[in-house]
Scaffold this motif. Structure first.
Motif, PDB file in Angstrom:
ATOM      1  N   ASP A   1      10.446 -37.642 -15.774  1.00  0.00           N
ATOM      2  CA  ASP A   1       9.989 -36.928 -14.580  1.00  0.00           C
ATOM      3  C   ASP A   1      10.069 -35.437 -14.875  1.00  0.00           C
ATOM      4  O   ASP A   1      11.154 -34.899 -15.133  1.00  0.00           O
ATOM      5  CB  ASP A   1      10.884 -37.299 -13.392  1.00  0.00           C
ATOM      6  CG  ASP A   1      10.458 -36.621 -12.105  1.00  0.00           C
ATOM      7  OD1 ASP A   1      10.591 -35.375 -12.025  1.00  0.00           O
ATOM      8  OD2 ASP A   1      10.009 -37.316 -11.188  1.00  0.00           O
ATOM      9  N   LEU A   2       8.937 -34.741 -14.840  1.00  0.00           N
ATOM     10  CA  LEU A   2       8.897 -33.339 -15.247  1.00  0.00           C
ATOM     11  C   LEU A   2       9.659 -32.414 -14.305  1.00  0.00           C
ATOM     12  O   LEU A   2      10.223 -31.408 -14.749  1.00  0.00           O
ATOM     13  CB  LEU A   2       7.451 -32.881 -15.419  1.00  0.00           C
ATOM     14  CG  LEU A   2       6.706 -33.544 -16.582  1.00  0.00           C
ATOM     15  CD1 LEU A   2       5.276 -33.042 -16.665  1.00  0.00           C
ATOM     16  CD2 LEU A   2       7.449 -33.342 -17.896  1.00  0.00           C
ATOM     17  N   PHE A   3       9.698 -32.725 -13.018  1.00  0.00           N
ATOM     18  CA  PHE A   3      10.468 -31.889 -12.089  1.00  0.00           C
ATOM     19  C   PHE A   3      11.941 -31.916 -12.456  1.00  0.00           C
ATOM     20  O   PHE A   3      12.586 -30.871 -12.606  1.00  0.00           O
ATOM     21  CB  PHE A   3      10.276 -32.348 -10.630  1.00  0.00           C
ATOM     22  CG  PHE A   3      11.206 -31.633  -9.689  1.00  0.00           C
ATOM     23  CD1 PHE A   3      10.933 -30.348  -9.259  1.00  0.00           C
ATOM     24  CD2 PHE A   3      12.381 -32.244  -9.255  1.00  0.00           C
ATOM     25  CE1 PHE A   3      11.805 -29.673  -8.419  1.00  0.00           C
ATOM     26  CE2 PHE A   3      13.264 -31.593  -8.404  1.00  0.00           C
ATOM     27  CZ  PHE A   3      12.973 -30.295  -7.979  1.00  0.00           C
ATOM     28  N   TRP A   4      12.515 -33.121 -12.597  1.00  0.00           N
ATOM     29  CA  TRP A   4      13.939 -33.238 -12.916  1.00  0.00           C
ATOM     30  C   TRP A   4      14.235 -32.754 -14.323  1.00  0.00           C
ATOM     31  O   TRP A   4      15.321 -32.220 -14.586  1.00  0.00           O
ATOM     32  CB  TRP A   4      14.439 -34.661 -12.674  1.00  0.00           C
ATOM     33  CG  TRP A   4      14.545 -34.936 -11.207  1.00  0.00           C
ATOM     34  CD1 TRP A   4      13.743 -35.749 -10.462  1.00  0.00           C
ATOM     35  CD2 TRP A   4      15.485 -34.349 -10.304  1.00  0.00           C
ATOM     36  NE1 TRP A   4      14.142 -35.708  -9.144  1.00  0.00           N
ATOM     37  CE2 TRP A   4      15.208 -34.851  -9.020  1.00  0.00           C
ATOM     38  CE3 TRP A   4      16.534 -33.440 -10.451  1.00  0.00           C
ATOM     39  CZ2 TRP A   4      15.938 -34.480  -7.901  1.00  0.00           C
ATOM     40  CZ3 TRP A   4      17.268 -33.068  -9.332  1.00  0.00           C
ATOM     41  CH2 TRP A   4      16.968 -33.590  -8.077  1.00  0.00           C
TER      42      TRP A   4
ATOM     43  N   PHE B   1      16.964 -29.946 -15.117  1.00  0.00           N
ATOM     44  CA  PHE B   1      17.974 -30.135 -16.148  1.00  0.00           C
ATOM     45  C   PHE B   1      17.936 -28.998 -17.173  1.00  0.00           C
ATOM     46  O   PHE B   1      18.977 -28.472 -17.571  1.00  0.00           O
ATOM     47  CB  PHE B   1      17.804 -31.497 -16.835  1.00  0.00           C
ATOM     48  CG  PHE B   1      18.873 -31.768 -17.844  1.00  0.00           C
ATOM     49  CD1 PHE B   1      20.137 -32.175 -17.446  1.00  0.00           C
ATOM     50  CD2 PHE B   1      18.622 -31.601 -19.197  1.00  0.00           C
ATOM     51  CE1 PHE B   1      21.149 -32.400 -18.372  1.00  0.00           C
ATOM     52  CE2 PHE B   1      19.622 -31.830 -20.133  1.00  0.00           C
ATOM     53  CZ  PHE B   1      20.888 -32.228 -19.721  1.00  0.00           C
ATOM     54  N   MET B   2      16.761 -28.603 -17.601  1.00  0.00           N
ATOM     55  CA  MET B   2      16.653 -27.536 -18.592  1.00  0.00           C
ATOM     56  C   MET B   2      17.082 -26.190 -17.989  1.00  0.00           C
ATOM     57  O   MET B   2      17.669 -25.359 -18.690  1.00  0.00           O
ATOM     58  CB  MET B   2      15.239 -27.462 -19.164  1.00  0.00           C
ATOM     59  CG  MET B   2      14.863 -28.701 -19.985  1.00  0.00           C
ATOM     60  SD  MET B   2      16.116 -29.252 -21.190  1.00  0.00           S
ATOM     61  CE  MET B   2      15.996 -27.953 -22.402  1.00  0.00           C
ATOM     62  N   GLY B   3      16.824 -25.984 -16.712  1.00  0.00           N
ATOM     63  CA  GLY B   3      17.333 -24.783 -16.045  1.00  0.00           C
ATOM     64  C   GLY B   3      18.853 -24.750 -16.059  1.00  0.00           C
ATOM     65  O   GLY B   3      19.475 -23.692 -16.263  1.00  0.00           O
TER      66      GLY B   3
ATOM     67  N   PHE C   1      23.968 -35.352 -12.224  1.00  0.00           N
ATOM     68  CA  PHE C   1      23.025 -35.873 -11.236  1.00  0.00           C
ATOM     69  C   PHE C   1      21.587 -35.821 -11.754  1.00  0.00           C
ATOM     70  O   PHE C   1      20.839 -36.792 -11.640  1.00  0.00           O
ATOM     71  CB  PHE C   1      23.162 -35.084  -9.929  1.00  0.00           C
ATOM     72  CG  PHE C   1      22.370 -35.659  -8.800  1.00  0.00           C
ATOM     73  CD1 PHE C   1      22.760 -36.841  -8.190  1.00  0.00           C
ATOM     74  CD2 PHE C   1      21.216 -35.038  -8.353  1.00  0.00           C
ATOM     75  CE1 PHE C   1      22.026 -37.395  -7.149  1.00  0.00           C
ATOM     76  CE2 PHE C   1      20.479 -35.575  -7.308  1.00  0.00           C
ATOM     77  CZ  PHE C   1      20.881 -36.753  -6.705  1.00  0.00           C
ATOM     78  N   ALA C   2      21.189 -34.697 -12.342  1.00  0.00           N
ATOM     79  CA  ALA C   2      19.779 -34.483 -12.681  1.00  0.00           C
ATOM     80  C   ALA C   2      19.303 -35.298 -13.878  1.00  0.00           C
ATOM     81  O   ALA C   2      18.174 -35.805 -13.858  1.00  0.00           O
ATOM     82  CB  ALA C   2      19.519 -32.993 -12.933  1.00  0.00           C
ATOM     83  N   LEU C   3      20.122 -35.411 -14.929  1.00  0.00           N
ATOM     84  CA  LEU C   3      19.613 -36.096 -16.125  1.00  0.00           C
ATOM     85  C   LEU C   3      19.233 -37.552 -15.852  1.00  0.00           C
ATOM     86  O   LEU C   3      18.146 -37.977 -16.265  1.00  0.00           O
ATOM     87  CB  LEU C   3      20.604 -35.982 -17.289  1.00  0.00           C
ATOM     88  CG  LEU C   3      20.090 -36.538 -18.621  1.00  0.00           C
ATOM     89  CD1 LEU C   3      18.783 -35.859 -19.058  1.00  0.00           C
ATOM     90  CD2 LEU C   3      21.149 -36.405 -19.699  1.00  0.00           C
TER      91      LEU C   3
ATOM     92  N   PHE D   1      14.963 -39.821 -15.695  1.00  0.00           N
ATOM     93  CA  PHE D   1      14.518 -41.156 -16.093  1.00  0.00           C
ATOM     94  C   PHE D   1      14.368 -42.109 -14.906  1.00  0.00           C
ATOM     95  O   PHE D   1      14.210 -43.316 -15.089  1.00  0.00           O
ATOM     96  CB  PHE D   1      15.501 -41.749 -17.109  1.00  0.00           C
ATOM     97  CG  PHE D   1      15.750 -40.847 -18.276  1.00  0.00           C
ATOM     98  CD1 PHE D   1      14.747 -40.559 -19.185  1.00  0.00           C
ATOM     99  CD2 PHE D   1      16.997 -40.254 -18.450  1.00  0.00           C
ATOM    100  CE1 PHE D   1      14.979 -39.709 -20.259  1.00  0.00           C
ATOM    101  CE2 PHE D   1      17.241 -39.407 -19.521  1.00  0.00           C
ATOM    102  CZ  PHE D   1      16.223 -39.138 -20.428  1.00  0.00           C
ATOM    103  N   GLY D   2      14.465 -41.591 -13.688  1.00  0.00           N
ATOM    104  CA  GLY D   2      14.308 -42.423 -12.504  1.00  0.00           C
ATOM    105  C   GLY D   2      15.508 -43.298 -12.192  1.00  0.00           C
ATOM    106  O   GLY D   2      15.379 -44.292 -11.476  1.00  0.00           O
ATOM    107  N   LEU D   3      16.675 -42.946 -12.682  1.00  0.00           N
ATOM    108  CA  LEU D   3      17.883 -43.749 -12.492  1.00  0.00           C
ATOM    109  C   LEU D   3      18.707 -43.200 -11.325  1.00  0.00           C
ATOM    110  O   LEU D   3      19.789 -42.630 -11.516  1.00  0.00           O
ATOM    111  CB  LEU D   3      18.699 -43.764 -13.794  1.00  0.00           C
ATOM    112  CG  LEU D   3      17.971 -44.334 -15.015  1.00  0.00           C
ATOM    113  CD1 LEU D   3      18.770 -44.079 -16.288  1.00  0.00           C
ATOM    114  CD2 LEU D   3      17.704 -45.819 -14.825  1.00  0.00           C
ATOM    115  N   THR D   4      18.222 -43.387 -10.129  1.00  0.00           N
ATOM    116  CA  THR D   4      18.825 -42.796  -8.939  1.00  0.00           C
ATOM    117  C   THR D   4      20.235 -43.316  -8.674  1.00  0.00           C
ATOM    118  O   THR D   4      21.156 -42.512  -8.435  1.00  0.00           O
ATOM    119  CB  THR D   4      17.928 -43.059  -7.708  1.00  0.00           C
ATOM    120  OG1 THR D   4      16.614 -42.555  -7.993  1.00  0.00           O
ATOM    121  CG2 THR D   4      18.476 -42.381  -6.475  1.00  0.00           C
TER     122      THR D   4
END
Length: 167
Positions: free
Chosen positions: A67-70, A74-76, A126-128, A132-135
């Motif tokens: 997911d490009l948003f997350w 994460f990179m931020g 939380f973000a990583l 991958f969609g692992l809520t």
């Protein structure tokens, strides 16, 4: 397509291993300068939590879409992590090491938060998984991390209060 998830997990794994080596070096240097470790009993739990988080991601995330948003979130957080490392320099470690008579760091991100590194780790844990969609994974490890951080921050704040001087 597995390579994006594998590349990101490899990056995070190598980053964490590199940080452990840096932390070990900094810890030894701080102890040699008269530093004292505080509350070491929680450290194995924290290490196990972070190792479990990464191992679980290696088991669940390969092949999942990114997911490009997350990913951007994460990179931020990685940029903020570098800011913390650059600010603390040789005082950054994964353990709670108190160097009596040393002023608290109040520059860089420490101008805004007392524990910016912990805030970043909370965001990463939380973000990583959300990349991958692992809520449920993100929520579960965030709750476990909160338990460890409550113990750690209480011990660290008490230690800092008792021996540190503010610039």
């Amino acid at each position: 397509m597995m390579w994006p998830s594998i590349a990101l997990l490899t990056f995070v794994t190598l980053q964490r291993l590199g940080e452990l080596a840096l932390a070990r070096r900094n810890t030894a240097a701080l102890l040699a300068r008269g530093g004292k470790e505080v509350a070491p009993e929680h450290y194995p739990v924290m290490v196990a939590l972070h190792a479990g988080w990464i191992i679980g991601l290696w088991l669940l995330a390969p092949g999942k879409p990114v997911d490009l948003f997350w990913f951007a979130v994460f990179m931020g957080l990685q940029a903020l992590r570098l800011w913390v490392l650059a600010t603390l320099k040789d005082r950054w470690t994964t353990r709670i090491i108190i160097l009596p008579g040393t002023p608290l760091v109040t520059s860089g991100p420490y101008r805004f938060l007392r524990h910016p590194n912990y805030a970043i780790v909370v965001g990463e844990i939380f973000a990583l998984p959300l990349v991958f969609g692992l809520t449920l994974y993100a929520i579960g490890f965030s709750l476990l991390n909160a338990c460890v951080l409550l113990v750690r921050m209480k011990a660290e704040n008490a230690a800092l209060k008792s021996v540190m001087i503010v610039k």
